[in-house]
Scaffold this active site. Structure first.
Site, mmCIF file in Angstrom:
data_model
loop_
_atom_site.group_PDB
_atom_site.id
_atom_site.type_symbol
_atom_site.label_atom_id
_atom_site.label_comp_id
_atom_site.label_asym_id
_atom_site.label_seq_id
_atom_site.Cartn_x
_atom_site.Cartn_y
_atom_site.Cartn_z
ATOM 1 N N GLU A 1 11.127 -1.337 1.339
ATOM 2 C CA GLU A 1 10.322 -1.552 2.556
ATOM 3 C C GLU A 1 9.627 -0.246 2.916
ATOM 4 O OE1 GLU A 1 11.860 -3.900 5.759
ATOM 5 O OE2 GLU A 1 10.462 -3.021 7.208
ATOM 6 N N ASP B 1 -0.361 -8.110 12.527
ATOM 7 C CA ASP B 1 -0.842 -8.890 13.675
ATOM 8 C C ASP B 1 -2.274 -8.491 14.023
ATOM 9 O OD1 ASP B 1 -0.356 -6.386 14.623
ATOM 10 O OD2 ASP B 1 0.596 -7.036 16.498
ATOM 11 N N ASP C 1 0.282 0.415 10.161
ATOM 12 C CA ASP C 1 -0.601 0.883 11.245
ATOM 13 C C ASP C 1 -1.986 0.272 11.085
ATOM 14 O OD1 ASP C 1 1.279 2.586 12.539
ATOM 15 O OD2 ASP C 1 1.058 4.014 10.898
ATOM 16 N N PHE D 1 9.190 -6.036 18.322
ATOM 17 C CA PHE D 1 7.734 -5.860 18.327
ATOM 18 C C PHE D 1 7.028 -7.214 18.196
ATOM 19 C CE2 PHE D 1 3.976 -5.462 15.587
ATOM 20 C CZ PHE D 1 3.199 -4.616 16.349
ATOM 21 N N GLU D 2 7.520 -8.028 17.258
ATOM 22 C CA GLU D 2 6.865 -9.311 17.009
ATOM 23 C C GLU D 2 7.149 -10.305 18.137
ATOM 24 O OE1 GLU D 2 7.551 -10.701 13.084
ATOM 25 O OE2 GLU D 2 6.286 -12.464 13.346
ATOM 26 N N ASP E 1 6.533 10.382 2.522
ATOM 27 C CA ASP E 1 5.330 9.563 2.389
ATOM 28 C C ASP E 1 5.556 8.558 1.250
ATOM 29 O OD1 ASP E 1 2.703 8.786 1.225
ATOM 30 O OD2 ASP E 1 1.982 10.029 2.870
ATOM 31 N N THR F 1 11.174 -9.203 14.763
ATOM 32 C CA THR F 1 11.562 -7.939 15.403
ATOM 33 C C THR F 1 11.172 -7.991 16.877
ATOM 34 O OG1 THR F 1 9.438 -6.969 14.896
ATOM 35 C CG2 THR F 1 11.193 -6.615 13.286
ATOM 36 N N LYS G 1 -10.090 1.010 14.940
ATOM 37 C CA LYS G 1 -11.497 1.451 15.035
ATOM 38 C C LYS G 1 -12.119 1.542 13.641
ATOM 39 C CE LYS G 1 -10.858 4.102 19.217
ATOM 40 N NZ LYS G 1 -10.415 5.378 19.733
ATOM 41 N N GLU H 1 10.107 5.878 5.359
ATOM 42 C CA GLU H 1 9.463 6.031 6.677
ATOM 43 C C GLU H 1 9.168 7.520 6.881
ATOM 44 O OE1 GLU H 1 7.685 5.878 9.723
ATOM 45 O OE2 GLU H 1 8.364 3.825 9.448
HETATM 46 C C1 LIG Z 1 3.081 -0.034 13.258
HETATM 47 S S1 LIG Z 1 4.529 0.697 12.598
HETATM 48 C C2 LIG Z 1 5.476 -0.727 12.109
HETATM 49 C C3 LIG Z 1 6.933 -0.438 11.974
HETATM 50 C C4 LIG Z 1 7.836 -1.598 11.528
HETATM 51 N N1 LIG Z 1 7.512 -2.038 10.174
HETATM 52 C C5 LIG Z 1 7.784 -2.766 12.491
HETATM 53 O O1 LIG Z 1 7.397 -3.860 12.071
HETATM 54 O O2 LIG Z 1 8.147 -2.590 13.660
HETATM 55 C C6 LIG Z 1 3.990 1.375 11.034
HETATM 56 C C7 LIG Z 1 4.983 2.375 10.446
HETATM 57 O O3 LIG Z 1 4.547 2.816 9.174
HETATM 58 C C8 LIG Z 1 4.903 4.187 9.017
HETATM 59 N N2 LIG Z 1 4.040 4.766 7.971
HETATM 60 C C9 LIG Z 1 2.700 4.914 8.021
HETATM 61 N N3 LIG Z 1 2.247 5.477 6.881
HETATM 62 C C10 LIG Z 1 3.330 5.683 6.084
HETATM 63 C C11 LIG Z 1 3.506 6.240 4.785
HETATM 64 N N4 LIG Z 1 2.462 6.711 4.073
HETATM 65 N N5 LIG Z 1 4.753 6.298 4.268
HETATM 66 C C12 LIG Z 1 5.820 5.839 4.987
HETATM 67 N N6 LIG Z 1 5.715 5.311 6.222
HETATM 68 C C13 LIG Z 1 4.487 5.218 6.770
HETATM 69 C C14 LIG Z 1 4.677 4.764 10.410
HETATM 70 O O4 LIG Z 1 5.417 5.957 10.611
HETATM 71 C C15 LIG Z 1 5.151 3.617 11.313
HETATM 72 O O5 LIG Z 1 6.507 3.756 11.677
#
Ligand SMILES: C[S@@+](CC[C@H](N)C(=O)[O-])C[C@H]1O[C@@H](n2cnc3c(N)ncnc32)[C@H](O)[C@@H]1O
Length: 186
Positions: A14, A124, A88, A163-164, A66, A161, A92, A39
């Site tokens: 994940e 979403d 994310d 969030f959802e 990353d 989750t 924009k 993460e």
């Molecule tokens: C909008 S959040 C969604 C988190 C979770 N999946 C949820 O559904 O609640 C997007 C996540 O992706 C992580 N993220 C973004 N780019 C990443 C990367 N290149 N490698 C690892 N994580 C990343 C961000 O730190 C953030 O926590």
């Protein structure tokens, strides 16, 4: 070999698990699978480690890195499923280039999937959903699991989750995309 029998377990990756709510829930319900979470947000890592320890989960590993760096080090054809839930959205237009799901990244993801392994993305953000679907559709080694080549119903293994649930209360839609790695032309 040498009298040892190695059990090969199925590995789910994940990417961007946030606070790991869905990752922990899945690892708990599927002890027969191994889960690796990546993460970059350190508080999320701390949160998931505390939950994993409290629940005594032995099938969950996390890395603070990353995703691209980790993917480079994973063997090809090693993953049962890759899941990216609510990447994310960068809504924009001038920020769209920062979106994670772009063709070169997807190419790397696909190479890490086993044959018939699945890539599952949920978002979403409507315009990101269409952009992701269009990226995935044209990858020769990916086949949409859904008849008609559209969005999928939420697979039951993806937990809702906080969030959802909040999004649902606000009337937000969620788009799931589910593709499997297949040999081109098969
Ligand atoms: C909008 S959040 C969604 C988190 C979770 N999946 C949820 O559904 O609640 C997007 C996540 O992706 C992580 N993220 C973004 N780019 C990443 C990367 N290149 N490698 C690892 N994580 C990343 C961000 O730190 C953030 O926590």
């Amino acid at each position: 070999r040498n009298g040892c029998s190695a059990v090969v377990r199925r590995l789910v990756l994940e990417i961007g698990f946030g606070d790991g709510e869905s990752l922990v829930a899945m690892a708990m319900v599927h002890p027969e699978m191994d889960y690796l979470g990546i993460e970059v947000h350190r508080p999320g890592i701390g949160h998931v480690l505390l939950r994993a320890e409290a629940l005594d989960l032995s099938n969950l590993r996390v890395m603070c890195s990353d995703a691209v760096e980790v993917l480079r080090q994973l063997p090809d054809e090693s993953l049962e499923r890759i899941q990216i839930f609510f990447p994310d959205p960068w809504p924009k237009a001038r920020h769209h280039k920062r979106r994670l799901i772009q063709p070169p990244f997807v190419e790397m993801l696909v190479s890490k999937l086993k044959w018939a392994g699945q890539l599952h993305v949920a978002t979403d953000c409507e315009d990101y959903a269409h952009s992701i679907l269009n990226v995935l559709r044209v990858v020769p080694e990916l086949a949409n699991v859904v008849d008609g080549d559209g969005f999928a119903a939420r697979p039951t293994y993806r937990p809702l989750t906080r969030f959802e649930r909040r999004g649902q209360r606000l009337g937000h839609e969620v788009w799931d995309m589910l593709f499997a790695r297949s040999q081109p032309g098969v």
